[in-house]
Design a protein around this motif. Structure first.
Motif, mmCIF file in Angstrom:
data_model
loop_
_atom_site.group_PDB
_atom_site.id
_atom_site.type_symbol
_atom_site.label_atom_id
_atom_site.label_comp_id
_atom_site.label_asym_id
_atom_site.label_seq_id
_atom_site.Cartn_x
_atom_site.Cartn_y
_atom_site.Cartn_z
ATOM 1 N N ALA A 165 23.978 125.446 -0.426
ATOM 2 C CA ALA A 165 23.502 126.566 0.618
ATOM 3 C C ALA A 165 23.406 126.388 1.942
ATOM 4 O O ALA A 165 23.979 127.096 2.878
ATOM 5 C CB ALA A 165 22.038 126.867 -0.012
ATOM 6 N N PHE A 166 23.071 125.028 2.410
ATOM 7 C CA PHE A 166 23.088 124.687 3.678
ATOM 8 C C PHE A 166 24.479 124.685 4.329
ATOM 9 O O PHE A 166 24.873 125.164 5.297
ATOM 10 C CB PHE A 166 22.362 123.414 3.997
ATOM 11 N N ALA A 167 25.429 124.067 3.419
ATOM 12 C CA ALA A 167 26.718 123.943 3.854
ATOM 13 C C ALA A 167 27.188 125.220 4.038
ATOM 14 O O ALA A 167 28.236 125.588 4.919
ATOM 15 C CB ALA A 167 27.395 122.971 2.785
ATOM 16 N N ALA A 168 26.740 126.458 3.247
ATOM 17 C CA ALA A 168 27.318 127.635 3.469
ATOM 18 C C ALA A 168 26.743 128.623 4.668
ATOM 19 O O ALA A 168 27.233 129.543 5.065
ATOM 20 C CB ALA A 168 27.256 128.409 2.160
ATOM 21 N N GLY A 169 25.855 127.823 5.392
ATOM 22 C CA GLY A 169 25.213 128.509 6.765
ATOM 23 C C GLY A 169 23.881 128.877 6.486
ATOM 24 O O GLY A 169 22.990 129.264 7.449
ATOM 25 N N PHE A 170 23.114 128.892 5.290
ATOM 26 C CA PHE A 170 21.845 129.209 5.130
ATOM 27 C C PHE A 170 20.942 128.188 6.051
ATOM 28 O O PHE A 170 21.190 127.014 5.805
ATOM 29 C CB PHE A 170 21.341 129.320 3.729
ATOM 30 N N ARG A 171 19.978 128.621 6.616
ATOM 31 C CA ARG A 171 19.336 127.564 7.666
ATOM 32 C C ARG A 171 17.630 127.875 6.994
ATOM 33 O O ARG A 171 16.921 126.968 7.554
ATOM 34 C CB ARG A 171 19.444 128.243 8.898
ATOM 35 N N VAL A 172 17.416 128.568 6.091
ATOM 36 C CA VAL A 172 16.172 128.505 5.313
ATOM 37 C C VAL A 172 16.367 128.369 3.753
ATOM 38 O O VAL A 172 16.985 129.470 3.317
ATOM 39 C CB VAL A 172 15.143 129.717 5.658
ATOM 40 N N ILE A 173 15.863 127.347 3.254
ATOM 41 C CA ILE A 173 15.808 127.567 1.666
ATOM 42 C C ILE A 173 14.479 127.514 1.311
ATOM 43 O O ILE A 173 13.540 126.652 1.748
ATOM 44 C CB ILE A 173 16.386 126.127 1.315
ATOM 45 N N GLU A 174 14.196 128.274 0.236
ATOM 46 C CA GLU A 174 13.033 128.586 -0.592
ATOM 47 C C GLU A 174 13.064 128.348 -1.975
ATOM 48 O O GLU A 174 14.228 128.702 -2.690
ATOM 49 C CB GLU A 174 12.578 130.125 -0.434
#
Length: 376
Positions: A165-174
């Motif tokens: 997810a972070f690699a895909a550009g998401f900057r908040v993970i829940e």
């Protein structure tokens, strides 16, 4: 004094305001993939001015879905359509968040409007897993009790999904640990009847969540904020409650969690929940005060003045709206007008904006230090 349209900073991520779009299942995926509906749904809320836009609960394994139509993130291919959505959200000056989830014993059930209870395997269903072989209700499927190896595998699936997810550009993970899904099932004695290291005492019942959080935190860069959504209470005596939630929040803060997203209920079929405007906000306020961690408030927050007062009164650091955002994707822009705050509009829509409204700038660079620090 912070207010609804004040900036916020968590780790290296800046938010234009304190308004977030809560994760809301769309039941519109095929084999877990996002599609044009997800692009239009999430993109519209970013255009509408929210500072944070969450995807719906995204299953980290195929059997972690609630229904066969749920969003999934158990492979790298699932992130290909999500990357386009993330680029659009960020291009509107919002931050893209993703909620990682596992439905546990509430998996393999029909989407709303398609039926009730368990989906048979012949119709695309599966045998769900849970802390214990205890179904949610008579109409829900009987789950298999998870082995310790299966527990570790799920932790690995959460960590792998977070990294992708972070690699895909998401900057908040829940991490979803609420509403009677797998993480919550381990917390509550109503669904967790294990007698090993994952059941019984408070320390044992919280072990699954703590290990899940630790695995995800290790998989993410230090600059990425991590949220955890919890159900602060089961609303039934003898179950998971607010006192335990406060203590869990303290432990999660020490593990690198930045925000506790405070919901409630979902693990007991016939719990009596006193639903009303802002009925869950006191949980966010108490956890914020006693655990010294940033919180998100949600649940029947509909009016701009109501949302603004939650921030001004230090009850929470962010407000997350769900159904109200379905009714009005442009709620943040309308709220700014009502509250007399400045909220920039997209250039394409300026002709409809109040006189003097500024044009929305591109996404704020994450190196900008002007926003107010919150959390770790």
């Amino acid at each position: 004094m912070p207010h609804l349209f004040s900036k916020l900073r968590m780790r290296d991520v800046d938010f234009a305001n304190r308004i977030g779009v809560s994760p809301m299942c769309q039941y519109s995926s095929v084999d877990g993939y996002a599609n044009d509906w997800h692009f239009a749904h999430l993109g519209a809320r970013a255009v509408g001015g929210a500072g944070l836009v969450f995807t719906e609960a995204a299953a980290v394994t195929p059997e972690g879905r609630i229904s066969p139509q749920d969003l999934g993130v158990w492979s790298e291919r699932h992130f290909e359509p999500l990357e386009r959505i993330v680029r659009f959200i960020e291009g509107q000056g919002a931050r893209a968040g993703i909620q990682l989830a596992h439905a546990g014993r509430k998996g393999s059930t029909y989407r709303p409007g398609a039926g009730n209870g368990a989906v048979p395997e012949a119709a695309g269903g599966w045998r769900p897993v849970a802390p214990s072989a205890v179904p949610f209700s008579d109409s829900y499927p009987m789950p298999d009790e998870m082995t310790v190896d299966q527990i570790h595998a799920v932790h690995g699936a959460f960590a792998a999904a977070a990294e992708r997810a972070f690699a895909a550009g998401f900057r908040v993970i829940e991490i979803h640990a609420a509403h009677g899904y797998l993480n919550h099932e381990f917390l509550s004695p109503f669904s967790n009847r294990r007698v090993d290291a994952y059941g019984g005492s408070f320390d044992n019942r919280t072990r699954f969540v703590r290990e899940c959080v630790a695995a995800v935190r290790r998989a993410l860069p230090g600059r990425c904020p991590l949220f955890v959504r919890i159900s602060a209470t089961d609303w039934v005596e003898g179950g998971w409650d607010i006192d335990q939630s406060v203590e869990l929040a303290r432990q999660l803060l020490a593990l690198g969690v930045d925000v506790i997203d405070c919901s409630s209920g979902g693990n007991v079929e016939k719990a009596e929940i006193p639903v009303g405007p802002g009925y869950q906000t006191p949980f966010a306020e108490r956890i914020r005060r006693e655990a010294n961690v940033a919180t998100a408030a949600l649940g029947m927050i509909t009016a701009p003045a109501q949302a603004d007062q939650i921030i001004r009164n230090d009850q929470a650091d962010i407000v997350l709206l769900a159904r109200q955002m379905l009714r009005d994707p442009y709620w943040p822009l309308h709220a700014a007008q009502e509250l007399g705050q400045v909220a920039p509009w997209p250039r394409q829509y300026l002709r409809a904006a109040p006189s003097g409204t500024p044009e929305r700038a591109p996404a704020v660079a994450r190196s900008d230090r002007a926003a107010q620090p919150v959390g770790t």
